[in-house]
Design an enzyme around this catalytic site. Structure first.
Site: not given
Lengths: 371, 400
Positions: B246, B128, B131, B163
């Site tokens: 999430e 994903q 950020s 991640s």
């Protein structure tokens, strides 16, 4: 997984809430607050008696409704929300539970039905001086037939008809049952931080009394009584904490400063979010306590302590920050915030303060771990 | 009240347990294991494929996407049982928990046919890409640019804290397509092939010393317009769906808890310290509070109800408690507690490792402060924060 109250119990909750919101308003609480001569609200008390709530967890054979501890927990939370100015907790959570646990058949037959009908109002007399009462160092003594010494303060001690007293007997301690209507019992009302619940000094001068349970078994019995009562006290505290949170949240939405609601500022929002977290932690621990007390589970000591501590701290935080959120208004006599602040303190110290219960909790965890 | 399964739940639990026992070893240590490397990835992919073949991969997904078509409660039960085994599940959590549900919600039929089943079987891994260095809590402030060029978009910019970027095959990418529009209105979401030229994942050297996350650079990366998710300018709406998922995907106990520090204190002979005992009680109550609150949520699921907002308290409690417990344990160990030398560290370094991990846990997936805002605004319905940038064109906002 069924970790919630049943539909019937939720129905009882909504009926109790409707009843108390109509019959036990803050006006009723204030009638006791503003009149030093009044020990409790007789009108509210009589209606609660009529509802039969005093006998919620008293067996039908003893004149009660024969429901269970879960139903009593539900009612306790609602009593806590409305700060009911009545001796319910003394008579029901402490006195009746002590009788149910330790009373002889004769004692139960004589008294439980009268507790359920409101004819008898019971209380529990423990404190003698500053700090938690120590069963090894009591000044009130029982000689097998009569009781001597002074208990101070006793919640509802001036309106109760009977008391269960923790007293020294020989080298140990016993629980003792005493009728407070005798000449050898002197009662003096005392002023406290919480004027909507009455307190008294009780002096026994050789008052006739009888043992509850065995001689020297007082400390152990008291622990068991208080473990059960702690869950019910925790629900009252949870009710008060929830109501204080609602008051603070509602006010933060209505009160405008600097051109907008104060609840739009993070200093207020985050405080209220912390209040919510503490209240949810308390609620979940209370439910576990309710499960443990209603099933006589072996986990009751740690479950009761956890519920008691979580609720004491949640109510303390919610009641003090409710005043803070209200600002200057919150510090006036006319706004109800201080009623919750006062009640929070009474309920937190009445059957042992958080520090005391935390030590009990860790001892229970040690025992469990050693077993 | 009871803590028992219904007969149907018990039957499913037994079925799940039998499957797990047949294929995996029970978990032995409560310590945090952070396996990495090719062998781990291979093992994880094999396990995922086996789960998918036996309809245990995504319990609540509809059967047409390879799910079981099961209930939310069955999903909880599966999670509880799988957690008792040494199951290599990490690499797929974000893809299956967040990215693929977004593809199912906003992708074309071709996307769904192409990506969903391969992700479910663990054949392809997703990450994903939201950020950025200047867009963390305020994730709608992303600057990574997507510029239309014919039937393609050209991507330039940088993502961070991604991640699994280095082993991922695909990602969902939030970009800015219209800098003249206000912050939330100039965003567009894409599917991006992570293995193509111009995509570079570099590990971040974390404060904890580890390198579990990445920053990802995009240099003139081309994405066909057909790999857009949702309309141009509607990227925020798509991102909200991802982020809603999430909160369902996050969970689990992150490290030593009250019982482990109690055990340690007993061995160290400090369990009689009255200050420690008081604090221990606080930890127990908060941990029980969280655990029991999950039971309340499960009760709602078991009854087929929608859980209330009570579960939102989870990470605020667990992350702070982890940090507190590790701090207290190290202070209890004194100067000795500083040591992380493998030969010498006390209690196998249980508290030292999590001490350095805890600050990250308080930030990842919503900081304490953002979570409190969420409770205040969504649960208590307090007014939203002032958003001075709401109606201002993005390229006129102050940056820094």
């Amino acid at each position: 997984m069924n970790f919630d109250f049943s539909e019937d119990q939720k129905f009882l909750r909504s009926e109790a809430r409707k009843f108390l919101e109509a019959q036990c308003t803050s006006q009723h609480v204030r009638e006791v607050l503003d009149d030093e001569a009044r020990s409790h609200h007789e009108g509210v008390w009589n209606k609660i008696v009529e509802m039969g709530w005093l006998g919620t967890a008293i067996p039908e054979e003893h004149g009660g409704l024969g429901l269970g501890m879960l139903e009593l927990c539900v009612i306790a939370e609602e009593m806590g929300r409305t700060l009911a100015p009545v001796p319910f907790s003394s008579s029901v959570y402490l006195f009746a539970e002590a009788l149910k646990l330790a009373g002889s058949d004769a004692q139960k037959s004589t008294l439980l039905a009268k507790v359920a009908s409101g004819e008898v109002i019971g209380c529990l007399a423990l404190s003698e001086g500053p700090g938690e009462p120590d069963p090894a160092k009591l000044s009130v003594t029982f000689d097998g037939a009569t009781l001597s010494g002074t208990k101070l303060p006793v919640t509802d001690g001036d309106i109760a008809t009977h008391a269960v007293v923790l007293a020294k007997e020989g080298t140990g301690a016993s629980l003792v049952l005493v009728d407070l209507g005798q000449d050898s019992v002197t009662r003096q009302p005392v002023k406290t931080l919480e004027p909507t619940r009455s307190h008294a000094e009780i002096r026994f001068d050789g008052a006739k009394a009888e043992r509850l349970g065995n001689a020297g078994d007082g400390a152990r019995l008291l622990e068991e009584v208080l473990d059960r009562a702690a869950v019910l006290f925790a629900f009252e505290q949870l009710g008060g904490a929830s109501r204080a949170q609602e008051m603070a949240t509602d006010y933060a939405k209505e009160r405008h400063a600097f051109g907008r609601p104060i609840g739009g500022n993070q200093a207020i929002k985050h405080k209220l979010a912390e209040m919510y977290v503490k209240n949810e932690v308390a609620r979940s621990n209370c439910y576990y306590g309710a499960w443990a007390v209603s099933t006589d589970a072996a986990e009751l000591p740690e479950a009761a302590a956890a519920a008691r501590i979580a609720s004491s701290e949640a109510f303390w935080f919610a009641s003090k920050e409710n005043i803070q959120t209200h600002g200057g208004m919150g510090f006036t006599w006319e706004v109800d915030c201080h009623l919750f602040y006062r009640r929070a303190k009474l309920l937190a110290v009445q059957i042992g303060s958080p520090k005391h219960w935390k030590e009990k909790l860790v001892r229970a965890l040690e025992m469990k771990n050693a077993a | 009240m009871d803590f028992n399964d219904t007969p149907e739940e018990a039957e499913f639990r037994a079925e799940a347990r039998a499957f797990l026992e047949k294929h995996l070893e029970p978990k032995t240590s409560s310590g945090v294991r952070r396996e990495r490397g090719e062998d781990f990835l291979r093992r994880a992919k094999d396990w995922q494929a086996l789960k998918a073949d036996n309809k245990f991969a995504q319990i609540t997904w509809p059967k047409e996407w390879g799910g079981r078509g099961g209930t939310a409660m069955q999903n909880v039960i599966w999670g509880q049982e799988e957690a008792k085994f040494d199951a290599p599940t990490g690499p797929f959590a974000i893809g299956l928990g967040m990215c693929i549900p977004t593809v199912i919600a906003f992708g074309s039929d071709e996307h769904k046919q192409r990506y969903v089943k391969k992700a479910l079987r663990g054949e392809e891994i997703w990450c994903q890409l939201f950020s950025e260095p200047a867009a963390g809590s305020d994730v709608a402030g992303v600057k990574t640019r997507a510029v239309k060029d014919g039937d393609e978009w050209v991507i330039n910019g940088q993502k961070v804290w991604t991640s699994g970027a280095h082993y991922s095959d695909y990602g969902i990418l939030l970009t800015r397509t219209d800098p003249k529009a206000p912050k939330h209105k100039g965003l567009t979401m894409f599917i991006v092939d992570m293995k193509q030229a111009g995509v570079e994942a570099r590990p971040i050297h974390q404060a904890s010393g580890g390198r579990e996350f990445n920053e990802v650079y995009f240099s003139d990366v081309r994405i066909p317009d057909s790999d857009r998710l949702g309309e141009v300018g509607q990227g925020w709406k798509v991102a909200i769906v991802t982020l809603m998922n999430e909160r369902l995907a996050v969970g689990g106990s992150p490290g030593p808890d009250w019982s482990e520090i109690m055990d340690y204190a007993r061995e160290a002979g400090t369990l009689s310290d009255s200050d420690f005992r008081q604090t221990l009680a606080d930890w127990y109550i908060a941990a029980q509070g969280y655990k029991l609150t999950k039971f309340r949520t499960q009760t709602a699921l078991s009854r087929g109800e929608t859980p209330g907002p009570e579960n939102s308290i989870g990470k605020i409690i667990t992350a702070n408690q982890l940090q507190d417990i590790c701090n207290s344990a190290i202070e209890m160990q004194g100067h000795y507690g500083l040591m992380t030398d493998e030969e010498r560290m006390p209690a196998d370094g249980l508290f030292q490792q999590s001490f350095m991990w805890a600050p990250g846990l308080r930030i990842a997936g919503g900081t304490d402060e953002i979570l409190k805002n969420i409770i205040a605004e969504r649960v208590l319905e307090l007014p939203q924060d002032v958003r001075v940038d709401k109606d201002v064109p993005f390229d006129e906002l102050k940056q820094g």
